[in-house]
Every structure is written in structure tokens, then in C-alpha cells.
Write a protein that holds these residues in place. Structure first.
Motif, PDB file in Angstrom:
ATOM      1  N   ARG A   1       0.836  -1.209   0.000  1.00  0.00           N
ATOM      2  CA  ARG A   1       0.000   0.000   0.000  1.00  0.00           C
ATOM      3  C   ARG A   1       0.866   1.252   0.000  1.00  0.00           C
ATOM      4  NH1 ARG A   1      -3.035   3.662   2.489  1.00  0.00           N
ATOM      5  NH2 ARG A   1      -5.241   3.506   2.829  1.00  0.00           N
ATOM      6  N   GLU A   2       1.913   1.276   0.807  1.00  0.00           N
ATOM      7  CA  GLU A   2       2.832   2.411   0.849  1.00  0.00           C
ATOM      8  C   GLU A   2       3.546   2.582  -0.489  1.00  0.00           C
ATOM      9  OE1 GLU A   2       5.406   1.928   4.255  1.00  0.00           O
ATOM     10  OE2 GLU A   2       3.671   1.862   5.619  1.00  0.00           O
ATOM     11  N   ASP A   3       3.965   1.467  -1.096  1.00  0.00           N
ATOM     12  CA  ASP A   3       4.634   1.525  -2.397  1.00  0.00           C
ATOM     13  C   ASP A   3       3.706   2.078  -3.472  1.00  0.00           C
ATOM     14  OD1 ASP A   3       6.853   0.405  -1.178  1.00  0.00           O
ATOM     15  OD2 ASP A   3       6.547  -1.594  -2.041  1.00  0.00           O
ATOM     16  N   ILE A   4       2.463   1.625  -3.457  1.00  0.00           N
ATOM     17  CA  ILE A   4       1.484   2.088  -4.442  1.00  0.00           C
ATOM     18  C   ILE A   4       1.230   3.589  -4.266  1.00  0.00           C
ATOM     19  CG2 ILE A   4      -0.947   1.947  -5.138  1.00  0.00           C
ATOM     20  CD1 ILE A   4      -0.729  -1.098  -4.363  1.00  0.00           C
ATOM     21  N   GLY A   5       1.020   4.003  -3.032  1.00  0.00           N
ATOM     22  CA  GLY A   5       0.779   5.422  -2.765  1.00  0.00           C
ATOM     23  C   GLY A   5       1.954   6.292  -3.177  1.00  0.00           C
ATOM     24  N   ALA A   6       3.161   5.836  -2.888  1.00  0.00           N
ATOM     25  CA  ALA A   6       4.360   6.600  -3.238  1.00  0.00           C
ATOM     26  C   ALA A   6       4.587   6.646  -4.747  1.00  0.00           C
ATOM     27  CB  ALA A   6       5.579   5.995  -2.540  1.00  0.00           C
ATOM     28  N   ALA A   7       4.122   5.638  -5.462  1.00  0.00           N
ATOM     29  CA  ALA A   7       4.343   5.587  -6.909  1.00  0.00           C
ATOM     30  C   ALA A   7       3.663   6.740  -7.640  1.00  0.00           C
ATOM     31  CB  ALA A   7       3.855   4.255  -7.476  1.00  0.00           C
ATOM     32  N   ALA A   8       2.656   7.328  -7.026  1.00  0.00           N
ATOM     33  CA  ALA A   8       1.992   8.481  -7.638  1.00  0.00           C
ATOM     34  C   ALA A   8       2.926   9.690  -7.644  1.00  0.00           C
ATOM     35  CB  ALA A   8       0.701   8.812  -6.896  1.00  0.00           C
ATOM     36  N   ASP A   9       3.936   9.679  -6.783  1.00  0.00           N
ATOM     37  CA  ASP A   9       4.836  10.830  -6.640  1.00  0.00           C
ATOM     38  C   ASP A   9       6.256  10.602  -7.125  1.00  0.00           C
ATOM     39  OD1 ASP A   9       2.834  12.267  -5.264  1.00  0.00           O
ATOM     40  OD2 ASP A   9       3.327  11.197  -3.422  1.00  0.00           O
ATOM     41  N   LYS A  10       6.751   9.375  -6.990  1.00  0.00           N
ATOM     42  CA  LYS A  10       8.174   9.163  -7.250  1.00  0.00           C
ATOM     43  C   LYS A  10       8.391   8.279  -8.466  1.00  0.00           C
ATOM     44  CE  LYS A  10       8.774   5.188  -4.254  1.00  0.00           C
ATOM     45  NZ  LYS A  10       9.517   4.565  -3.203  1.00  0.00           N
ATOM     46  N   GLY A  11       9.643   7.949  -8.708  1.00  0.00           N
ATOM     47  CA  GLY A  11       9.983   7.135  -9.858  1.00  0.00           C
ATOM     48  C   GLY A  11      10.226   8.037 -11.058  1.00  0.00           C
ATOM     49  N   ALA A  12      10.672   7.428 -12.121  1.00  0.00           N
ATOM     50  CA  ALA A  12      11.000   8.198 -13.322  1.00  0.00           C
ATOM     51  C   ALA A  12      10.329   7.602 -14.550  1.00  0.00           C
ATOM     52  CB  ALA A  12      12.515   8.230 -13.497  1.00  0.00           C
ATOM     53  N   PRO A  13       8.996   7.541 -14.538  1.00  0.00           N
ATOM     54  CA  PRO A  13       8.352   7.014 -15.743  1.00  0.00           C
ATOM     55  C   PRO A  13       8.500   7.991 -16.900  1.00  0.00           C
ATOM     56  CG  PRO A  13       6.691   7.867 -14.249  1.00  0.00           C
ATOM     57  CD  PRO A  13       8.022   7.965 -13.538  1.00  0.00           C
ATOM     58  N   VAL A  14       8.536   7.451 -18.101  1.00  0.00           N
ATOM     59  CA  VAL A  14       8.556   8.296 -19.287  1.00  0.00           C
ATOM     60  C   VAL A  14       7.154   8.853 -19.537  1.00  0.00           C
ATOM     61  CG1 VAL A  14       8.220   6.433 -20.967  1.00  0.00           C
ATOM     62  CG2 VAL A  14       9.467   8.470 -21.629  1.00  0.00           C
ATOM     63  N   ALA A  15       6.148   8.189 -18.973  1.00  0.00           N
ATOM     64  CA  ALA A  15       4.767   8.667 -19.068  1.00  0.00           C
ATOM     65  C   ALA A  15       3.961   8.180 -17.871  1.00  0.00           C
ATOM     66  CB  ALA A  15       4.118   8.175 -20.355  1.00  0.00           C
ATOM     67  N   ARG A  16       3.109   9.061 -17.375  1.00  0.00           N
ATOM     68  CA  ARG A  16       2.089   8.718 -16.382  1.00  0.00           C
ATOM     69  C   ARG A  16       0.777   9.024 -17.084  1.00  0.00           C
ATOM     70  NH1 ARG A  16       4.334   8.652 -10.968  1.00  0.00           N
ATOM     71  NH2 ARG A  16       6.284   9.794 -10.940  1.00  0.00           N
ATOM     72  N   LEU A  17       0.061   7.982 -17.445  1.00  0.00           N
ATOM     73  CA  LEU A  17      -1.175   8.148 -18.199  1.00  0.00           C
ATOM     74  C   LEU A  17      -2.383   7.995 -17.298  1.00  0.00           C
ATOM     75  CD1 LEU A  17      -0.216   5.962 -21.294  1.00  0.00           C
ATOM     76  CD2 LEU A  17       0.003   8.446 -21.049  1.00  0.00           C
ATOM     77  N   VAL A  18      -3.442   8.702 -17.657  1.00  0.00           N
ATOM     78  CA  VAL A  18      -4.711   8.538 -16.966  1.00  0.00           C
ATOM     79  C   VAL A  18      -5.804   8.266 -17.985  1.00  0.00           C
ATOM     80  CG1 VAL A  18      -4.126   9.922 -14.939  1.00  0.00           C
ATOM     81  CG2 VAL A  18      -5.201  11.026 -16.912  1.00  0.00           C
ATOM     82  N   ALA A  19      -6.809   7.560 -17.530  1.00  0.00           N
ATOM     83  CA  ALA A  19      -8.023   7.334 -18.314  1.00  0.00           C
ATOM     84  C   ALA A  19      -9.116   8.138 -17.634  1.00  0.00           C
ATOM     85  CB  ALA A  19      -8.387   5.852 -18.337  1.00  0.00           C
ATOM     86  N   GLU A  20      -9.819   8.908 -18.438  1.00  0.00           N
ATOM     87  CA  GLU A  20     -10.866   9.777 -17.913  1.00  0.00           C
ATOM     88  C   GLU A  20     -12.193   9.413 -18.566  1.00  0.00           C
ATOM     89  OE1 GLU A  20     -11.364  14.345 -18.587  1.00  0.00           O
ATOM     90  OE2 GLU A  20      -9.542  13.996 -17.413  1.00  0.00           O
ATOM     91  N   ALA A  21     -13.241   9.336 -17.767  1.00  0.00           N
ATOM     92  CA  ALA A  21     -14.599   9.101 -18.261  1.00  0.00           C
ATOM     93  C   ALA A  21     -15.514  10.072 -17.533  1.00  0.00           C
ATOM     94  CB  ALA A  21     -15.032   7.661 -18.018  1.00  0.00           C
ATOM     95  N   ASP A  22     -16.298  10.795 -18.269  1.00  0.00           N
ATOM     96  CA  ASP A  22     -17.201  11.806 -17.691  1.00  0.00           C
ATOM     97  C   ASP A  22     -16.466  12.778 -16.778  1.00  0.00           C
ATOM     98  OD1 ASP A  22     -19.518  10.965 -18.963  1.00  0.00           O
ATOM     99  OD2 ASP A  22     -20.038   9.557 -17.364  1.00  0.00           O
ATOM    100  N   GLY A  23     -15.257  13.169 -17.180  1.00  0.00           N
ATOM    101  CA  GLY A  23     -14.486  14.139 -16.413  1.00  0.00           C
ATOM    102  C   GLY A  23     -13.852  13.593 -15.149  1.00  0.00           C
ATOM    103  N   LYS A  24     -13.930  12.273 -14.930  1.00  0.00           N
ATOM    104  CA  LYS A  24     -13.380  11.657 -13.721  1.00  0.00           C
ATOM    105  C   LYS A  24     -12.271  10.675 -14.100  1.00  0.00           C
ATOM    106  CE  LYS A  24     -14.580   8.890  -9.726  1.00  0.00           C
ATOM    107  NZ  LYS A  24     -15.448   7.884  -9.183  1.00  0.00           N
ATOM    108  N   ILE A  25     -11.188  10.699 -13.358  1.00  0.00           N
ATOM    109  CA  ILE A  25     -10.100   9.747 -13.590  1.00  0.00           C
ATOM    110  C   ILE A  25     -10.536   8.388 -13.071  1.00  0.00           C
ATOM    111  CG2 ILE A  25      -7.733   9.118 -12.981  1.00  0.00           C
ATOM    112  CD1 ILE A  25      -7.133  12.139 -13.042  1.00  0.00           C
TER     113      ILE A  25
END
Length: 179
Positions: A44-68
Motif C-alpha cells: 500500500r505504501e509503495d502504491i501510494g508513493a508511486a503516484a509521486d516518485k519514480g522516473a516514468p517516461v509517461a504517467r497516463l490517466v483514463a478519464e470518463a465523464d471528467g473523472k479519472i
């Protein structure tokens, strides 16, 4: 497409950070009951931290009706993704593919993978990798349905858990190369 709203795949913005973290944690919560409490807490801590750290070449999101409703990270190598240069993966790897439970079954994960494959091709790569484990059986079924094949030589153990590797040959996959 019926009554399902269309899915927009885009690069995550700084303002999306909390929504991304929330979707990731929500998506992986189903595994809390199959892990020890200590292992789940670390995951859980690793997953939460992954939103902030690391060096991805892309962080993609899928949006539907204006919501991620989904997210994925694309890394350029096993060293960038896991700090594991010994895996010798020098082509893109997807990590933390996450779809909120209420959005599952609508093609969100497929669209995120498709965009990751497209971006991998744009980077000049011929393959796309990912790692998973047996506890993620529905994800494994999706990967295999999309044409991913086991890459036994790129697998490793995380404690007692076998972390399975899958590879998609991008130039051979009509699904991902079609516009």
C-alpha cells in the motif's frame, strides 16, 4: 458504444496526483485479503508513493465523464521501473496499471495498454513488458487476451512470490499498431 461514456487517455497533470493515488489504492485494495497484513501495508505504501516518485517516461490517466478512472506508468527499462538492471529489459515496461472497480469491464485497461504500446512504438521499441503475479488472475487473463506472452527469462522473486514477466511483440500485434 452503448451508454458507456467515451474514455479519454491523456498524460497525467500535476493536479491529477491525488485522483491518481486514489484510483491506484482503490484498484489494488482487492489484494489486501490475500496478503499478510505486513506485506499489504508495505504494498500500500509503495502504491501510494508511486503516484509521486519514480522516473516514468509517461504517467497516463483514463478519464470518463471528467473523472479519472484508470492510470498506468510507462518506464523505459527494468532499471528505471524496478532498479533491476540485471533483468536486462531495455524496452518499455508498464507498471501500476489501475482501474477503479466501478469502471472495470468498460475497456479502460485495454485503452491504457494500447496507448502505452503506441508510445513504446514511438520510442522505437519493438516490445512492451510488464510484470505481475498469480494473485492478479483477471489481469493475467487480459494480458494474454491482448497477445502478451510469458517472458520466463525476465522473471524474479519478491520474497516468496514469483513475479511473472510478460512481453508483447509490438510490430506483430495488429491490435496495437492499428490506428
Amino acid at each position: 458504444m452503448g451508454s458507456s461514456p467515451s474514455i479519454i487517455i491523456r498524460e497525467a497533470a500535476e493536479a491529477d496526483r491525488e485522483a491518481v493515488r486514489s484510483v491506484m489504492l482503490e484498484a489494488y485494495l482487492q489484494y489486501a485479503d490475500v496478503m499478510s497484513a505486513q506485506r499489504w501495508q508495505q504494498y500500500r505504501e509503495d502504491i501510494g508513493a508511486a503516484a509521486d516518485k519514480g522516473a516514468p517516461v509517461a504517467r497516463l490517466v483514463a478519464e470518463a465523464d471528467g473523472k479519472i478512472v484508470g492510470t498506468v506508468q510507462l518506464f523505459v527499462s527494468s532499471e528505471a521501473a524496478y532498479g533491476r538492471p540485471e533483468l536486462e529489459i531495455h524496452t518499455p515496461i508498464i507498471r501500476y496499471l489501475s482501474v477503479s472497480p466501478e469502471a472495470r469491464g468498460r475497456g479502460v485497461a485495454t485503452e491504457l495498454i494500447k496507448e502505452s504500446a503506441k508510445r513504446s512504438l514511438e520510442l522505437g521499441a519493438s516490445t512492451l513488458h510488464l510484470h505481475t503475479s498469480d494473485m492478479m488472475a483477471s489481469a493475467v487473463s487480459l494480458y494474454e487476451r491482448l497477445g502478451f506472452q510469458r517472458a520466463f527469462d525476465k522473471e524474479f522473486h519478491n520474497g516468496e512470490v514469483l513475479v511473472k514477466s510478460y512481453r508483447l511483440e509490438l510490430r506483430e500485434s495488429a491490435f496495437f499498431t492499428a490506428s
